[in-house]
Design a protein around this motif. Structure first.
Motif, PDB file in Angstrom:
ATOM      1  N   PHE A 288      14.014  26.985  20.328  1.00  0.00           N
ATOM      2  CA  PHE A 288      12.924  28.472  20.311  1.00  0.00           C
ATOM      3  C   PHE A 288      13.086  28.075  21.658  1.00  0.00           C
ATOM      4  N   SER A 289      12.713  27.090  22.714  1.00  0.00           N
ATOM      5  CA  SER A 289      12.453  27.159  23.788  1.00  0.00           C
ATOM      6  C   SER A 289      13.134  27.850  24.560  1.00  0.00           C
TER       7      SER A 289
ATOM      8  N   ASN B 117      -1.101  28.102  19.131  1.00  0.00           N
ATOM      9  CA  ASN B 117      -1.458  26.885  19.172  1.00  0.00           C
ATOM     10  C   ASN B 117      -3.078  26.476  18.900  1.00  0.00           C
TER      11      ASN B 117
ATOM     12  N   TRP C  87       2.232  27.540  22.521  1.00  0.00           N
ATOM     13  CA  TRP C  87       2.836  28.345  20.896  1.00  0.00           C
ATOM     14  C   TRP C  87       3.279  27.645  20.480  1.00  0.00           C
ATOM     15  N   LYS C  88       3.479  27.591  19.143  1.00  0.00           N
ATOM     16  CA  LYS C  88       3.766  26.837  18.491  1.00  0.00           C
ATOM     17  C   LYS C  88       4.442  27.504  17.294  1.00  0.00           C
ATOM     18  N   THR C  89       6.155  27.057  16.555  1.00  0.00           N
ATOM     19  CA  THR C  89       6.598  27.972  15.601  1.00  0.00           C
ATOM     20  C   THR C  89       6.085  27.224  14.939  1.00  0.00           C
TER      21      THR C  89
ATOM     22  N   ASN D 205      10.933  23.547  17.680  1.00  0.00           N
ATOM     23  CA  ASN D 205       9.968  24.408  18.775  1.00  0.00           C
ATOM     24  C   ASN D 205      11.233  23.938  19.512  1.00  0.00           C
TER      25      ASN D 205
ATOM     26  N   ARG E 236       7.395  32.212  12.164  1.00  0.00           N
ATOM     27  CA  ARG E 236       6.342  32.858  13.346  1.00  0.00           C
ATOM     28  C   ARG E 236       5.822  31.872  14.556  1.00  0.00           C
ATOM     29  N   GLN E 237       6.049  32.738  15.428  1.00  0.00           N
ATOM     30  CA  GLN E 237       5.366  31.681  17.293  1.00  0.00           C
ATOM     31  C   GLN E 237       3.873  32.100  16.749  1.00  0.00           C
TER      32      GLN E 237
END
Lengths: 402, 314
Positions: free
Chosen positions: A126-127, A163, A54-56, A123, A159-160
């Motif tokens: 947000f982790s 990836n 998952w990436k921003t 990233n 958004r997330q």
């Protein structure tokens, strides 16, 4: 007196039974130690891997009338009010340094909104929820950047996402653009070479040893050398590959050809041992019957013994594939440590391989790559599970003698 | 059977096939000789730079030093292998201290105590442990175990290196555990049933029977498992490359960082460097030592098992 003696004896018996119970509990606990270790291992790797999956992404609202070069257009797109005034440097650092690549794939008439990957620092921010409450000096984003990011979030421009690049890209300098695809194909090339070489030689040597070797000096020599080779550390095979394939034969460094040949040397002993035990399990009556009906020895081997030993051999091959797939050290020795952006393009050009890619990511100082290493491990483990269950399936389905 | 085949003339096609098979078998020996020759040849070249005595008994390992200093009159750094051997020994020892009791107890549990359902659950768990690539253990040691130990050390005011031999050794112990578990399981299984039954009939509890009768009787097999696991641990590369240190110093302190023979081989050969420099050649000398250590451990282990089988007359 006698009652007293009995109670002493009773006490001793109790003690002995107590010791018995305790011993049993200790043994059971050691099993749980392993189970807990495995659980912690998989949980830890899975938790780390989600940062790769998952990436921003941040939306760029690009003014339609904009003319200028790509970087300044991206800066304008990042502006909050949509009027194309470029924000400061801190804000544009929120984007991944490689995000300009996104525009290579976009058609000449740009859509109004383009989603581009955010920088690794975003990233990382947000982790963990607690990152927001850290002092600015302990954080990798400045207060201004966090503020800007919050404003973007309010406008729905952060958004997330899943990836997908992790699956479609090769290695890259930025974790947002690095993927497993190149290493995956590198590993496939490698295994192809390995088994093109090891399989015929291994099975041939096993047939010779099991079916037609005169039990003399030569036989003993091969027998001893094969069983000792199986226990030689893999790195020594790497040294052998380096000395023969690179220094004597001058084959291209870091290529799947050399890596595959080195792995072939390593898997050969195990392959011979498993193929031999598969041949051994074919009952001698089959051989007798074939010979009695007039088959030549070679016909007997290739028409009767080998087909019966086939499931066992295939199982052995699949298990050696799984082993060769996770092997790293010999590949490091033949220089498969090179940074290969994109991915493998042939048997003679430099390429990466799954375990080596994991190794390279794990020791990359950029923290974003840690998640990539964990995700790479999950891919590797998935492939290993696939090959091992295939081996199990082959044995269950085709081996009717068991 | 085998003898008859080589005598029978199989005709034209058969003879060719036989030759092809023979060549395949030859290639298998070729690998052994290839290893021995390439290692020996490069080591001999290395020993033309460095004397074997300095190599085997030197306590200074600093191959990166490439310039003259008043204390270093040579053109190259120190190539004493002892700090590397001490590191390999230390990590292997910790691994065995973790793996032998655990592996043996798991083998005892599966063989003596577990119900058949429990056994069919435990076996795959141990197999999974054996099937995990070493790089995964390395990642785990690097990312979880050694940092955890360092934090624990800080709580108790003990300085523990972030690359401590202890952390690497513990993870390596879990890595070689399935090896010990399955080999000792085999050894326990080879103990004759009547030995166990007579002990139980004399009134010994099961644990007494196991500790005083079964394990001593299986001891040679367990010892050979121990040696094979030690040989595995000494030759293990990726785990130590990822999680342990590079600097070589003679120490047996498990809380300190330790480097091993395999780590040095990797670091010598993954950097740049001319192939004829003693620095690169020394990797082959290290490889030769590693090969000799693992080979002798294996030979002793197999010898133990064979002598044991002969003695019992199985």
């Amino acid at each position: 007196m006698s009652i007293h003696g009995a109670s002493i004896q009773n006490n001793r018996l109790k003690k002995r039974y107590g010791a018995d119970r305790r011993f049993r509990i200790w043994c059971g606990l050691s099993v749980w130690v392993v189970v807990i270790f495995l659980a912690v291992l998989f949980f830890g790797i899975g938790r780390e891997a989600r940062f790769a999956f998952w990436k921003t992404e941040i939306a760029l609202d690009i003014p339609q009338s904009f003319s200028g070069d790509l970087p300044s257009m991206m800066g304008a797109g990042l502006a909050l009010d949509g009027r194309g005034i470029s924000p400061n440097q801190g804000a544009s650092d929120l984007l991944s340094p490689g995000s300009i690549k996104v525009f290579d794939a976009v058609p000449p008439v740009l859509p109004a909104r383009v989603w581009v990957p955010a920088a690794d620092d975003v990233n990382h921010f947000f982790s963990k929820k607690s990152n927001r409450h850290l002092v600015e000096a302990d954080r990798r984003l400045t207060d201004g950047q966090v503020d800007y990011l919050d404003k973007l979030t309010q406008k729905g421009r952060v958004r997330q996402v899943f990836n997908y690049r992790f699956w479609t890209e090769g290695d890259a300098r930025d974790p947002e653009f690095a993927g497993i695809h190149g290493a995956f194909w590198g590993s496939l090339y490698l295994l192809f070479v390995t088994f093109l070489i090891a399989l015929p030689i291994g099975v041939g040597a096993a047939i010779y040893l099991e079916e037609c070797a005169p039990s003399g000096f030569f036989f003993r020599l091969i027998d001893v050398s094969v069983s000792n080779l199986a226990a030689v550390p893999s790195i020594v095979f790497g040294l052998l590959g380096l000395a023969i394939f690179l220094n004597v034969a001058h084959l291209p460094r870091s290529s799947p050809l050399v890596g595959g040949m080195t792995l072939a040397l390593m898997t050969l002993p195990t392959l011979i041992i498993t193929a031999r035990s598969a041949l051994k399990s074919v009952p001698p009556s089959i051989r007798m019957a074939a010979l009695a009906l007039g088959a030549s020895p070679i016909q007997m081997i290739f028409h009767h013994v080998l087909p019966m030993a086939f499931p066992g051999i295939v199982t052995g091959v699949l298990i050696s594939i799984a082993r060769a797939m996770g092997e790293t050290a010999p590949l490091l020795m033949v220089g498969m440590m090179a940074y290969v952006p994109g991915g493998a393009s042939g048997f003679l050009s430099p390429s990466s391989a799954l375990p080596v890619q994991i190794f390279a990511w794990a020791r990359n100082p950029e923290p974003g790559f840690m998640g990539h290493a964990a995700a790479g491990i999950l891919v590797l483990l998935g492939l290993l599970i696939f090959f091992n269950s295939l081996a199990l399936w082959v044995r269950r389905t085709f081996d009717h003698r068991v | 059977m085998a003898r008859s085949l080589s005598r029978i003339n199989a005709g034209g096609g058969g003879a060719v096939a036989l030759w092809i098979l023979k060549i395949c078998a030859f290639l298998a020996i070729f690998v052994t000789f290839g290893i021995v020759f390439s290692l020996l040849l490069e080591s001999v070249r290395f020993f033309s730079f460095i004397s074997p005595v300095d190599f085997l008994f030197g306590v200074d390992w600093s191959p990166e030093t490439l310039y003259h200093t008043p204390t270093n009159p040579r053109d190259w750094g120190g190539f004493g292998i002892l700090p590397l051997l001490s590191g390999s020994f230390l990590i292997t020892l910790i691994a065995l201290i973790v793996a032998v009791p655990l592996g043996l107890m798991i083998a005892i549990y599966t063989r003596e105590y577990a119900s058949s359902t429990a056994r069919s659950l435990i076996k795959p768990v141990v197999d999974i442990l054996a099937g995990i690539p070493t790089i995964v253990y390395g990642f785990f040691a690097l990312g979880a175990v050694t940092p955890f130990l360092q934090k624990m050390g800080a709580v108790f005011h003990v300085t523990i290196s972030p690359q401590s031999a202890l952390g690497v050794g513990i993870v390596m112990g879990l890595m070689i555990l399935p090896f010990i578990a399955s080999l000792s399981d085999e050894a326990l299984g080879s103990v004759p049933r009547d030995l166990r039954d007579s002990s139980l009939a004399l009134g010994a509890t099961l644990s007494e029977t196991i500790c005083h009768i079964v394990v001593p009787a299986a001891f040679p097999g367990i010892m050979s498992a121990f040696l094979l696991a030690a040989s595995r641990a000494v030759g293990e590369t990726m785990l130590v490359v990822m999680a342990s240190g590079l600097s070589a110093h003679l120490t047996l302190n498990p809380l300190d960082s330790a480097t091993t023979v395999t780590v040095q081989i990797v670091s010598l050969l993954t950097g740049d460097g001319a192939f004829d420099s003693p620095k690169t050649l020394s990797a082959f000398a290290l490889g030769l030592i590693l090969f000799l250590i693992t080979l002798s451990l294996n030979i002793v282990a197999h010898h133990l098992v064979r002598r044991h089988i002969k003695k019992r007359g199985v």
